[in-house]
Design an enzyme around this catalytic site. Sequence first.
Site, PDB file in Angstrom:
ATOM      1  CD  GLU A  25      -2.143  53.532 -21.257  1.00  0.00           C
ATOM      2  OE1 GLU A  25      -2.580  52.402 -21.567  1.00  0.00           O
ATOM      3  OE2 GLU A  25      -1.221  54.109 -21.884  1.00  0.00           O
ATOM      4  N   PRO A 223      -5.530  11.593 -15.809  1.00  0.00           N
ATOM      5  CG  PRO A 223      -4.038  12.538 -14.303  1.00  0.00           C
ATOM      6  CD  PRO A 223      -4.505  12.634 -15.725  1.00  0.00           C
ATOM      7  CG  ASP A 246     -12.654   2.638 -20.017  1.00  0.00           C
ATOM      8  OD1 ASP A 246     -13.542   2.125 -20.715  1.00  0.00           O
ATOM      9  OD2 ASP A 246     -11.459   2.669 -20.326  1.00  0.00           O
ATOM     10  CE  LYS A 268     -12.354  -3.296 -21.103  1.00  0.00           C
ATOM     11  NZ  LYS A 268     -11.701  -2.327 -21.944  1.00  0.00           N
ATOM     12  N   GLY A 300      -6.312   8.353 -18.608  1.00  0.00           N
ATOM     13  CA  GLY A 300      -4.929   8.570 -19.026  1.00  0.00           C
ATOM     14  C   GLY A 300      -4.831   8.869 -20.512  1.00  0.00           C
ATOM     15  CG  MET A 381      -3.337  -2.362 -15.225  1.00  0.00           C
ATOM     16  SD  MET A 381      -3.709  -3.048 -16.849  1.00  0.00           S
ATOM     17  CE  MET A 381      -2.257  -2.592 -17.782  1.00  0.00           C
TER      18      MET A 381
HETATM   19  N1  SAH Z   1      -4.660   4.513 -20.359  1.00  0.00           N
HETATM   20  C1  SAH Z   1      -4.323   4.650 -18.956  1.00  0.00           C
HETATM   21  C2  SAH Z   1      -3.980   3.320 -18.332  1.00  0.00           C
HETATM   22  C3  SAH Z   1      -5.159   2.390 -18.213  1.00  0.00           C
HETATM   23  S1  SAH Z   1      -4.747   0.847 -17.492  1.00  0.00           S
HETATM   24  C4  SAH Z   1      -3.197   5.671 -18.795  1.00  0.00           C
HETATM   25  O1  SAH Z   1      -2.589   6.061 -19.788  1.00  0.00           O
HETATM   26  O2  SAH Z   1      -2.960   6.097 -17.656  1.00  0.00           O
HETATM   27  C5  SAH Z   1      -5.234   1.079 -15.846  1.00  0.00           C
HETATM   28  C6  SAH Z   1      -4.023   1.304 -14.963  1.00  0.00           C
HETATM   29  O3  SAH Z   1      -3.583   2.636 -15.111  1.00  0.00           O
HETATM   30  C7  SAH Z   1      -4.291   1.161 -13.487  1.00  0.00           C
HETATM   31  O4  SAH Z   1      -4.215  -0.184 -13.078  1.00  0.00           O
HETATM   32  C8  SAH Z   1      -3.163   1.963 -12.905  1.00  0.00           C
HETATM   33  O5  SAH Z   1      -1.940   1.260 -12.933  1.00  0.00           O
HETATM   34  C9  SAH Z   1      -3.048   3.078 -13.904  1.00  0.00           C
HETATM   35  N2  SAH Z   1      -3.798   4.288 -13.512  1.00  0.00           N
HETATM   36  C10 SAH Z   1      -4.866   4.838 -14.134  1.00  0.00           C
HETATM   37  N3  SAH Z   1      -5.232   5.992 -13.512  1.00  0.00           N
HETATM   38  C11 SAH Z   1      -4.376   6.163 -12.496  1.00  0.00           C
HETATM   39  C12 SAH Z   1      -4.206   7.146 -11.496  1.00  0.00           C
HETATM   40  N4  SAH Z   1      -5.003   8.225 -11.420  1.00  0.00           N
HETATM   41  N5  SAH Z   1      -3.193   6.999 -10.596  1.00  0.00           N
HETATM   42  C13 SAH Z   1      -2.358   5.947 -10.654  1.00  0.00           C
HETATM   43  N6  SAH Z   1      -2.473   4.989 -11.579  1.00  0.00           N
HETATM   44  C14 SAH Z   1      -3.459   5.083 -12.486  1.00  0.00           C
END
Ligand code: SAH
Length: 464
Positions: A25, A223, A246, A268, A300, A381
């Site tokens: 091996e 997230p 952001d 923001k 996100g 939000m």
């Molecule tokens: N583009 C992001 C959303 C941005 S708007 C996405 O796809 O997740 C911002 C909102 O996203 C916040 O007010 C909240 O509602 C949500 N958010 C973003 N990060 C978060 C997290 N880690 N846990 C829970 N909600 C989250």
Amino acid sequence: MGQLNTFPLSYKIEGKRIVIVGGGEEALNKARLAIKTTASVVIISEDIEADFSALPVSVIARPFVASDLDGTALVFVAGHGADGVAAKAAARARGIPLNVVDVPEECDFYTPSIVERAPLTVAISTEGDAPVLARLVRARIEALLPPGLGKVARLAGSLRAKVEKLIQDGPAKRRFYEDLVTSPAIEAAANAGDGAQAAEALLEAHARNGAGAGMVWLIGAGPGSEDLLTLRAQRLLQEADVIVHDQLVPDGVVEMGRRDAERICVGKAKGHHSFSQAQINTLLVRLAGEGKKVARLKSGDPMIFGRAGEEIAALRKAGIGYAIVPGVSAALAAAADTATPVTLRKVSSGFVMATAHGADDGELQHWAALAASGLTLALYMGKSIAAEVAGRLIAHGAGASLPVGIVVNAGRADKALYAGTLGGLADGTVDFAPGPAIIFVGEAVAAGDWGEAADLAQASFKVA
Ligand code: SAH
């Protein structure tokens, strides 16, 4: 910096032999490494136990003789019998570098862990002190380097003479090569077999226009945990000259960019001084217009409540190249945190990602109907107006007994969960943990694992 006991180098073996003495091996493992090179690989042993048939190697089933080392660049001894002893002596007598498997004292050289995208090779060594660490580092680098990178490196090599002819300026040359080796389009073309053509087109564009064109990547950061970033996001963060992010993108993620990249936080966050959307658009256009590679990092997924539409429109108008890299949206992280299947056979036939903020009465009425009809709502939000939104959904016909689940800081170590009913949320005054939140509404929420959740008012859907 400490000092090394070994000297890292790339050793030429083209046209030579690599001899592996042993048939088990360990010999097979070394053979797998050796065949990554163009050397002819020879296995010598009286006892061929491992199966070498799938490898392009010559297997010689007889005792070792000193003349086996004619034309040999490297010797591996992977066996402790008489063959091994003879091979070690012969290699030393001829001054051929020797590796005795698992006997560091007898080795002239070690074999590092490698990440191979031939001709690109990354070697990782701990001089034998911490092989586990070497393996972990290797896995990280493996993830960073796209699979087609070797082909791109070959393209760079084959274009060298042409580049010398067409571009004289040193920095301009460097920008061309940077562009070539980091362009996802070139990599895709190389993988499809059209690399040479694409690379020449890029070279001609550089020769014509001077500096390479700037570019904006709209990147989803997920997230907020580094390991929920995609591999592509991580790679582009390493390539970007500027990172525009952001407030919601945590430092750990922003720090994954190149150390010398410029970082611009455009705010923001609630109550913070922040750039207006128009200022952000202008900033992106200006930076890319200067020829920079810009990573526009959003929490996100960039296409979900990320104002991506406006930024894309501005880039299009200015004729600037862009690409979108998806990310894990907060609602999906919240679903994962709570094992909530947002679609569920016979319970929820769909999933709506909606904003709670600024939703007008017509929209609320629409969602109330959707939630009552069995779709799961994920409201973004909405934390600061949660009770109000719940009340208005009920006023528009949603059932007060509909399950509600709220995740603050989804996808992060400091997440906090709340569970109850729409009625409970409307009546109660909940003291939420600080951080952004997702509000789920719908029957499927009750199928999740909200065991550690705090109750929303008294009414809870939790059934022990
Ligand atoms: N583009 C992001 C959303 C941005 S708007 C996405 O796809 O997740 C911002 C909102 O996203 C916040 O007010 C909240 O509602 C949500 N958010 C973003 N990060 C978060 C997290 N880690 N846990 C829970 N909600 C989250």
